[in-house]
Design an enzyme around this catalytic site. Structure first.
Site, PDB file in Angstrom:
ATOM      1  N   ASP A   1       0.875  -1.163   0.000  1.00  0.00           N
ATOM      2  CA  ASP A   1       0.000   0.000   0.000  1.00  0.00           C
ATOM      3  C   ASP A   1       0.919   1.221   0.000  1.00  0.00           C
ATOM      4  OD1 ASP A   1      -2.040   1.846   0.161  1.00  0.00           O
ATOM      5  OD2 ASP A   1      -3.148   0.769   1.702  1.00  0.00           O
TER       6      ASP A   1
HETATM    7  C1  BGC Z   1      -4.978   3.271   0.271  1.00  0.00           C
HETATM    8  C2  BGC Z   1      -5.042   2.358  -0.919  1.00  0.00           C
HETATM    9  C3  BGC Z   1      -4.896   3.164  -2.184  1.00  0.00           C
HETATM   10  C4  BGC Z   1      -3.575   3.917  -2.120  1.00  0.00           C
HETATM   11  C5  BGC Z   1      -3.291   4.761  -3.339  1.00  0.00           C
HETATM   12  C6  BGC Z   1      -3.748   4.160   0.242  1.00  0.00           C
HETATM   13  O1  BGC Z   1      -3.829   5.134   1.216  1.00  0.00           O
HETATM   14  O2  BGC Z   1      -4.982   2.525   1.461  1.00  0.00           O
HETATM   15  O3  BGC Z   1      -6.229   1.648  -0.921  1.00  0.00           O
HETATM   16  O4  BGC Z   1      -4.968   2.351  -3.308  1.00  0.00           O
HETATM   17  O5  BGC Z   1      -3.605   4.780  -0.996  1.00  0.00           O
HETATM   18  O6  BGC Z   1      -4.120   5.867  -3.378  1.00  0.00           O
END
Ligand code: BGC
Length: 727
Positions: A263
């Protein structure tokens, strides 16, 4: 009628295409693996490593001289997110990145219709390709463990089977368009509070029976090309460097051949993560991309002998395998995509129309006959609020979003007098990582209520559009309670006193407390965040053009303390650690086993017509462990409207050496019926799927003896049961 026909056509297309599926990620294709090896042989160490970390917010470098293009990633799960600047989080201000916006995860799951998940996948894949994206970050499939989790709206259900069926269909649809999914968040991101620090503990049994199946199905059946490691820790180790999760389970047990990415800013080490099986680092908060864990430090770790070059090659091979399978190295043959077509909007409408759950309809107040009604009061902030652009990473710059008031005005405004009142005001505000905005959210505004009461008195029928918004249902923090905010209980009470013909429409993506209103209003329709077509769908549901067929994908508790994690006091944990003491008894498994009566049970939802389930039987009385149970029943539409019912098959294991849930969902099917029509429904369950995870044996175990199959239309409405035995 046109809509219904189109719906049927789309449904059929999904069904037929369902067999086509996306190309499988495989290491058995020797030509492909030779190509991968030959490309790797021609790379320098620095080039290899350049493929393993972001070079900006959502891109990964390619290697031009070898014909490997840059990799483009984008959020998110229910629409392609607008373009973000390469090096900061501001939107790039493009004028051509407005997209189709679907109702989020809980709404999709509430359709209980995997064909819609498949159709959504197709649309997302086409729009992602049109925007030249290679990976679309979703679906989000974490278990809804607590009603408070901020991301519940993005996720799907409290039940692993429902999640699995929807996720597999979504993945197959999306990846058939030469775009990779990223199934997230691996694993146990069941709360936003301290999400980037909390250490999650659960039994091996809960892991196997509740938290893993959706991911396993996504990888093994769905063939997901990429998986996203969660922010949190699992049993002491960050998910992005968790040997047990990433190497043992994901790679070895599931046979995952694709890319495990972090993530955004979820990497914490170089050597440990590299050895544990992480492939791609994204979103790290260091300005110089060369300083990221999987950049220069990885090169140095190889040079120092701490990470074998074979491990780097394995990661590069995973990246190339996904690139080849999505035809990135064969652009001519690749899907070109399309954007914002009428079919895409129709798919968004279909989801919203099939998702809505009719919770209560006393004296058949609904549907409303707008040909007969002279005046209607439309009350509530959610009658006019747009929601597609909220929720944080899953927010969409929607091409348009029809609000309920707009749709009702457009469809019925010529003949019916529409009296609008605000009713309550949105008193909260959203700031990432800070839920202070919610605290002042329960003030009762008597001025607005008095206005609403006046309007209610002056109208034949009242529709209150209440619920939540993305100040509550959002990534980054959890709700503080399950209450309807902004004094809505008081508003609804006063309005219903003024006019008993009051319908409440709940717009929300996670459970809210309805105990303050269920006794006061005759009709409640839960219409979720409905995406770009929200208003059109809800207007058609209220008027009866569409018959509600959604079913709750989670249990709706009377109050928070009924809910397992809260009853046991282990949400959101203490000292940055949370222990899932409720174990396998998540959602209805808890409520049904403990005999706690919720407000509305899992799988529940009414219709404007009636259904009867009869003739339930299993093909045999006794089965071997390798066999499949073929169960059958008939379902009849007993009313005067066409409609759809979700036939749900639950199984109990009344005698077992371990605690088993009172019942567990093992199969379901959504059946569409004309008035008076009867259909035979066949549901199959592998006997192997009756197993529990035996911690002593470290394997699945079906204990011989009796099992009971139940057929019904919610976890608490069982029409008939049959006993079978397993030898
Ligand atoms: C989230 C993800 C997301 C990523 C990119 C993170 O903060 O948990 O689900 O895909 O950001 O935006």
């Amino acid at each position: 009628m046109k809509r219904i026909v189109r719906q049927l056509v789309l449904g059929l297309a999904g069904l037929l295409a369902g067999g086509i599926a996306s190309a499988q990620l495989t290491t058995n294709d020797s030509k492909q693996e030779d190509k991968i090896r030959s490309l790797i042989r021609r790379m320098t160490l620095a080039e290899k490593v350049s493929l393993l970390h972001g070079n900006s917010k959502f891109y990964v470098s390619g290697i031009k001289r070898l014909g490997i293009p840059e990799w483009a990633l984008s959020d998110g799960p229910h629409g392609v997110r607008a373009e973000i600047n390469r090096h900061d989080w501001a939107y790039a201000g493009w004028t051509n990145d407005s997209a189709t916006c679907f109702p989020p995860g809980t709404a999709l799951a509430a359709t209980w219709n995997p064909k819609l998940a498949y159709a959504r996948g197709i649309v997302l894949g086409e729009e992602a390709r049109f925007r030249k994206k290679d990976i679309l970050l979703g679906p989000g499939i974490n278990i809804i463990r607590s009603p408070l989790c901020g991301r519940n709206f993005e996720y799907m259900s409290e039940d692993p089977l429902l999640i699995s069926k929807m996720a597999v269909a979504y993945i197959k649809g999306l990846q058939s368009k030469d775009v990779a999914v990223s199934v997230k968040h691996w694993l146990a991101n069941n709360q936003e509070t301290n999400r980037d620090a909390v250490d999650v503990h659960m039994s091996e049994r809960a892991l196997r029976e509740i938290y893993l199946p959706g991911f396993k199905a996504s990888v093994v059946e769905g063939g997901a090309y990429t998986v996203m490691a969660a922010y949190n820790k699992f049993r002491g180790d960050w998910c992005s460097e968790n040997e047990y999760l990433d190497r043992e389970i994901l790679r070895k047990e599931f046979g995952f051949k694709g890319v495990l990415m972090t993530d955004w800013a979820a990497a914490h080490s170089t050597v440990k993560a590299a050895l544990a099986g992480l492939d791609l680092e994204m979103g790290t908060d260091k300005k110089d991309y060369n300083e990221w864990y999987f950049a220069d430090p990885l090169i140095n770790a190889v040079k120092d002998g701490k990470v074998p070059v074979a491990i780097v090659d394995e990661k590069v091979a995973n990246v190339l395998r996904v690139m080849i399978t999505t035809k990135m190295l064969d652009d001519e043959k690749r899907e070109k995509g399309k954007m914002n077509t009428p079919d895409h909007q129709q798919a968004a409408y279909n989801d919203a129309a099939e998702a809505a759950v009719l919770l209560q309809n006393n004296a058949n107040l609904l549907p409303l006959d707008f040909k007969k009604i002279k005046s209607v009061a439309i009350i509530g902030d959610n009658a006019t609020r747009r929601h597609c652009n909220g929720g944080l990473s899953s927010e969409i710059k929607s091409l348009y979003e029809i609000t309920p008031l707009e749709a009702i005005q457009k469809k019925f405004g010529a003949a019916v007098k529409i009296n609008f009142a605000q009713g309550y005001e949105k008193q909260s505000s959203f700031k990432e990582g800070n839920n202070a905005g919610q605290t002042s959210a329960d003030k009762v505004d008597w001025k607005l209520i008095d206005e609403a009461v006046k309007v209610a008195k002056a109208s034949e029928v009242v529709i209150v559009f209440g619920g939540l918004n993305h100040d509550f249902d959002t990534e980054s923090f959890d709700k503080q309670n399950m209450d309807l905010p902004y004094g809505q209980d008081v508003l609804i009470r006063e309005v219903a006193k003024a006019n008993p013909n009051t319908v409440v429409v709940i717009i929300a993506g996670s459970p809210v407390k309805l105990s303050g209103i269920v006794q006061r209003v005759p009709a409640i329709l839960w219409s979720w965040f409905g995406g770009m077509e929200a208003g059109n769908a809800v207007a058609d549901l209220l008027s009866g053009k569409v018959n509600p067929s959604g079913k709750l994908p989670f249990t709706l508790p009377v109050s928070l303390d009924q809910s397992p994690a809260h009853a046991l006091g282990n949400f959101p944990g203490r000292d940055l650690s949370v222990n899932y003491e409720e174990d396998i008894l998540v959602g209805y498994r808890w409520f049904d086993t403990k005999k706690i009566v919720p407000q509305f049970p899992f799988g529940y939802g009414l219709s404007y017509t009636g259904f009867r389930i009869d003739n339930f039987s299993a093909d045999k009385a006794s089965y071997g462990k390798e066999e499949t149970i073929h169960a059958k029943c008939t379902i009849t539409n007993t009313g005067a409207r066409e409609g759809a019912e979700v036939v749900q098959l639950y199984v109990s294991d009344p005698q077992c050496t371990v605690v088993r849930p009172e019942k567990e969902l093992k199969a379901f099917d959504k059946i569409f019926l004309q008035p008076g029509e009867t259909k035979t429904v066949e549901l199959t369950v592998n006997v192997a799927d009756l197993a529990f995870y035996d911690e002593g044996k470290k394997s699945w175990n079906v204990e011989p003896g009796d099992f009971v199959l139940h057929i019904g239309n919610s976890s608490r409405s069982i029409s008939s049961s049959v006993k079978i035995s397993v030898k």
